[in-house]
Design a protein around this motif. Structure first.
Motif, PDB file in Angstrom:
ATOM      1  N   ARG A   1      -2.353   6.623   0.307  1.00 22.18           N
ATOM      2  CA  ARG A   1      -3.095   6.066   1.462  1.00 22.18           C
ATOM      3  C   ARG A   1      -2.510   6.583   2.770  1.00 22.18           C
ATOM      4  O   ARG A   1      -3.229   6.854   3.727  1.00 22.18           O
ATOM      5  CB  ARG A   1      -3.048   4.539   1.416  1.00 22.18           C
ATOM      6  CG  ARG A   1      -3.953   3.946   0.345  1.00 22.18           C
ATOM      7  CD  ARG A   1      -3.635   2.484   0.100  1.00 22.18           C
ATOM      8  NE  ARG A   1      -3.706   1.708   1.316  1.00 22.18           N
ATOM      9  CZ  ARG A   1      -3.000   0.602   1.537  1.00 22.18           C
ATOM     10  NH1 ARG A   1      -2.200   0.121   0.617  1.00 22.18           N
ATOM     11  NH2 ARG A   1      -3.114  -0.041   2.681  1.00 22.18           N
TER      12      ARG A   1
ATOM     13  N   ILE B   1      -4.847  -3.198   1.888  1.00 28.47           N
ATOM     14  CA  ILE B   1      -3.588  -3.818   2.359  1.00 28.47           C
ATOM     15  C   ILE B   1      -3.350  -5.107   1.570  1.00 28.47           C
ATOM     16  O   ILE B   1      -2.258  -5.369   1.070  1.00 28.47           O
ATOM     17  CB  ILE B   1      -3.633  -4.144   3.871  1.00 28.47           C
ATOM     18  CG1 ILE B   1      -3.761  -2.875   4.714  1.00 28.47           C
ATOM     19  CG2 ILE B   1      -2.390  -4.927   4.288  1.00 28.47           C
ATOM     20  CD1 ILE B   1      -3.960  -3.137   6.210  1.00 28.47           C
TER      21      ILE B   1
ATOM     22  N   SER C   1      -2.331  -4.549  -2.006  1.00 28.45           N
ATOM     23  CA  SER C   1      -1.010  -3.927  -2.053  1.00 28.45           C
ATOM     24  C   SER C   1       0.077  -4.996  -1.881  1.00 28.45           C
ATOM     25  O   SER C   1       1.017  -5.088  -2.678  1.00 28.45           O
ATOM     26  CB  SER C   1      -0.926  -2.876  -0.938  1.00 28.45           C
ATOM     27  OG  SER C   1       0.391  -2.498  -0.676  1.00 28.45           O
TER      28      SER C   1
ATOM     29  N   TYR D   1       0.131   3.621  -2.259  1.00 30.31           N
ATOM     30  CA  TYR D   1       0.494   3.468  -0.843  1.00 30.31           C
ATOM     31  C   TYR D   1       0.856   4.830  -0.244  1.00 30.31           C
ATOM     32  O   TYR D   1       0.441   5.177   0.869  1.00 30.31           O
ATOM     33  CB  TYR D   1       1.650   2.471  -0.721  1.00 30.31           C
ATOM     34  CG  TYR D   1       1.835   1.872   0.656  1.00 30.31           C
ATOM     35  CD1 TYR D   1       0.925   2.088   1.684  1.00 30.31           C
ATOM     36  CD2 TYR D   1       2.929   1.073   0.939  1.00 30.31           C
ATOM     37  CE1 TYR D   1       1.102   1.528   2.941  1.00 30.31           C
ATOM     38  CE2 TYR D   1       3.112   0.503   2.190  1.00 30.31           C
ATOM     39  CZ  TYR D   1       2.195   0.748   3.181  1.00 30.31           C
ATOM     40  OH  TYR D   1       2.374   0.194   4.422  1.00 30.31           O
TER      41      TYR D   1
ATOM     42  N   LYS E   1       2.434  -7.164  -5.272  1.00 33.34           N
ATOM     43  CA  LYS E   1       3.898  -7.213  -5.357  1.00 33.34           C
ATOM     44  C   LYS E   1       4.397  -8.661  -5.327  1.00 33.34           C
ATOM     45  O   LYS E   1       5.304  -9.034  -6.053  1.00 33.34           O
ATOM     46  CB  LYS E   1       4.517  -6.402  -4.214  1.00 33.34           C
ATOM     47  CG  LYS E   1       4.339  -4.901  -4.417  1.00 33.34           C
ATOM     48  CD  LYS E   1       4.768  -4.075  -3.224  1.00 33.34           C
ATOM     49  CE  LYS E   1       3.804  -4.165  -2.086  1.00 33.34           C
ATOM     50  NZ  LYS E   1       3.868  -3.125  -1.075  1.00 33.34           N
TER      51      LYS E   1
ATOM     52  N   PHE F   1      -0.214  -3.920  12.277  1.00 32.31           N
ATOM     53  CA  PHE F   1      -1.321  -3.206  11.643  1.00 32.31           C
ATOM     54  C   PHE F   1      -2.645  -3.604  12.269  1.00 32.31           C
ATOM     55  O   PHE F   1      -3.531  -2.790  12.471  1.00 32.31           O
ATOM     56  CB  PHE F   1      -1.435  -3.651  10.171  1.00 32.31           C
ATOM     57  CG  PHE F   1      -0.654  -2.832   9.219  1.00 32.31           C
ATOM     58  CD1 PHE F   1      -0.881  -1.480   9.106  1.00 32.31           C
ATOM     59  CD2 PHE F   1       0.299  -3.426   8.405  1.00 32.31           C
ATOM     60  CE1 PHE F   1      -0.168  -0.733   8.196  1.00 32.31           C
ATOM     61  CE2 PHE F   1       1.021  -2.682   7.506  1.00 32.31           C
ATOM     62  CZ  PHE F   1       0.784  -1.337   7.403  1.00 32.31           C
TER      63      PHE F   1
HETATM   64  N1  URA Z   1       2.561  -3.436   3.392  1.00 30.45           N
HETATM   65  C1  URA Z   1       2.299  -3.171   2.097  1.00 30.45           C
HETATM   66  O1  URA Z   1       3.095  -3.485   1.221  1.00 30.45           O
HETATM   67  N2  URA Z   1       1.118  -2.567   1.809  1.00 30.45           N
HETATM   68  C2  URA Z   1       0.211  -2.220   2.736  1.00 30.45           C
HETATM   69  O2  URA Z   1      -0.816  -1.690   2.396  1.00 30.45           O
HETATM   70  C3  URA Z   1       0.510  -2.498   4.072  1.00 30.45           C
HETATM   71  C4  URA Z   1       1.698  -3.119   4.372  1.00 30.45           C
END
Ligand code: URA
Length: 455
Positions: free
Chosen positions: A172, A184, A187, A169, A191, A211
């Motif tokens: 990026r 996105i 990512s 991240y 998690k 976004f």
């Molecule tokens: N939130 C995240 O955890 N990752 C992203 O790429 C964008 C928003």
């Protein structure tokens, strides 16, 4: 140590539009995390993915590899189903605060592992840290104990979950590759899957403060994340929601806690209540489906009992609104705050200085730009420019006029709050042109624009 692949071959494969193999994906994420793939090589691969995309199976494997880079939590021993909510981030988005308490008051466990804000969107932990004494850092044992006793926990996500994502991240962010749907989606989902929730409801924001500024792209992001969740055995549903206008009437940490308390007391702005109830309904429906499909006893409820069936199909939004009005959700909120060291009765911090933005015309408000309000709150001290900045608990923007409202010349449009009054002029600059006006009233648009679930 000799490496399984050459990073240049992996980059060229994606650059030329080929599908990466599972072994290539596993290797490149692992090798990057341990420093065997250079930053410039991963930058090139990220750009190739940005331009070429990932197939569904590549994306699942990419997500798996990110999950495998760290630890996984396991809630299987909890006597309740777990359901989490994730928002892609917006201005005035305080929904986690009333929502986690509301959903937990229905007997479902809500583990909300959250982050701090960066840029114009605020972080949930920053908001809760405005409450005197509240602490975000819990051990896994403390988190589990609170899920058993209270049902809801909002705390800092441990650094052990998907560590590859943190590194990716950050890269990026400086290589122009943040705004890629597969990047996105993987990512966020790596998690959430590592966190171990059995169900997940996504709030995918769409509009100037998000976004994704276009509805079709927000829908695609929602679909992509729902597919990853379902492919990994997590019951996943997404709502695509409006972020062209800030949510509610406040953007800023303590200001948003105050507004959340209004919602938990049965009041608060209609859009915040509507979205809280809409997301709660999805979360409870998902939890009920998990109870029925997998037999997790929900707070002592047998999976095939009438109660479980009722939860699965018949829970109405009116039941949720009632829990906001009769104090059940507020009781859970108070228990959650107290369990994390917070004083639920302490006065919230206020900023030392305020200033007003005044309307220079008469008219009906047709729009309030979310990004402008988010930037103003950030400039007043509510947000961070870099991760190490501290935030002001009392800073932010309080809106007095939202779309559909009539305002007269000289009437206040917003109050600005800060401890650092030298920030007022820059905050005002952000708000230039934020309100648009028309001669006739407009229909308020619904906050929920679409629902995306597995087909
Ligand atoms: N939130 C995240 O955890 N990752 C992203 O790429 C964008 C928003």
């Amino acid at each position: 140590m000799s490496e399984l692949f050459d990073a240049v071959d992996v980059i060229m494969a994606k650059r030329d539009g080929h599908t990466l193999t599972e072994d290539q994906i596993d290797w490149v994420i692992d090798a990057y995390t341990r420093g065997a793939v250079a930053e410039e090589q991963m930058s090139a691969l990220l750009m190739a993915i940005f331009l070429r995309g990932l197939t569904r199976s590549e994306l699942n494997r990419w997500t798996d590899a990110m999950i495998a880079s760290g630890e996984r939590l396991d809630f299987a021993d909890l006597p309740r189903p777990t359901v989490d909510k994730h928002s892609t981030g917006g201005v005035g988005d305080k929904i986690t605060l009333p929502l986690s308490a509301l959903v937990a008051s229905f007997g479902v466990a809500v583990p909300q592992l959250s982050g701090r804000g960066l840029g114009h969107t605020g972080g949930t932990l920053d908001k809760l840290e405005a409450i005197p004494g509240w602490r975000a850092a819990l051990t896994t044992d403390e988190m589990m104990a609170q899920l058993r006793s209270v049902g809801a926990v909002v705390c800092q996500a441990g650094s052990g979950l998907a560590p590859a994502d943190r590194k990716l991240y950050a890269l990026r962010d400086v290589t122009g590759t943040v705004a890629s749907i597969p990047l996105i989606a993987s990512s966020i989902m790596s998690k959430k899957i590592a966190e171990g929730t059995s169900a997940l409801v996504l709030d995918v924001k769409c509009g100037s403060g998000a976004f994704m500024t276009r509805l079709d792209l927000a829908q695609e992001l929602a679909r992509t994340m729902v597919e990853i969740g379902e492919d990994h055995g997590v019951r996943t549903v997404a709502l695509v929601t409006d972020m062209s206008t800030p949510l509610g009437l406040t953007a800023g940490n303590a200001l948003e806690v105050r507004e959340s308390l209004e919602v938990l007391a049965g009041g608060g702005p209609a859009d915040v209540v509507d979205l809280t109830v809409a997301l709660a309904r999805q979360m409870l429906d998902c939890a009920a489906e998990v109870v029925l499909e997998r037999g997790i006893p929900a707070a002592g409820v047998s999976p095939h009992s009438a109660e479980a069936q009722r939860r699965a199909g018949l829970l109405r939004e009116a039941d949720l609104v009632e829990a906001l009005h009769d104090g059940r959700a507020m009781d859970t909120w108070r228990a959650t705050i107290t369990a994390q060291g917070g004083d639920a009765d302490a006065p919230l911090p206020t900023a030392r200085h305020t200033d007003q933005v005044i309307s220079e015309c008469d008219g009906y408000v047709t729009g309030v730009d979310a990004l402008s309000v988010g930037q103003a709150a950030w400039r007043l001290g509510a947000g961070r420019a870099v991760r190490t900045d501290t935030v002001q608990a009392g800073a932010g923007v309080e809106l007095h006029a939202k779309p559909g409202d009539w305002v007269a010349t000289g009437q206040p449009l917003a109050t600005l709050h800060t401890d650092t009054p030298d920030t007022f002029s820059r905050a005002r600059e952000s708000l230039t042109g934020a309100w648009t006006f028309g001669a006739s009233p407009i229909e308020r648009t619904p906050v929920v624009l679409d629902r995306v679930a597995a087909s």
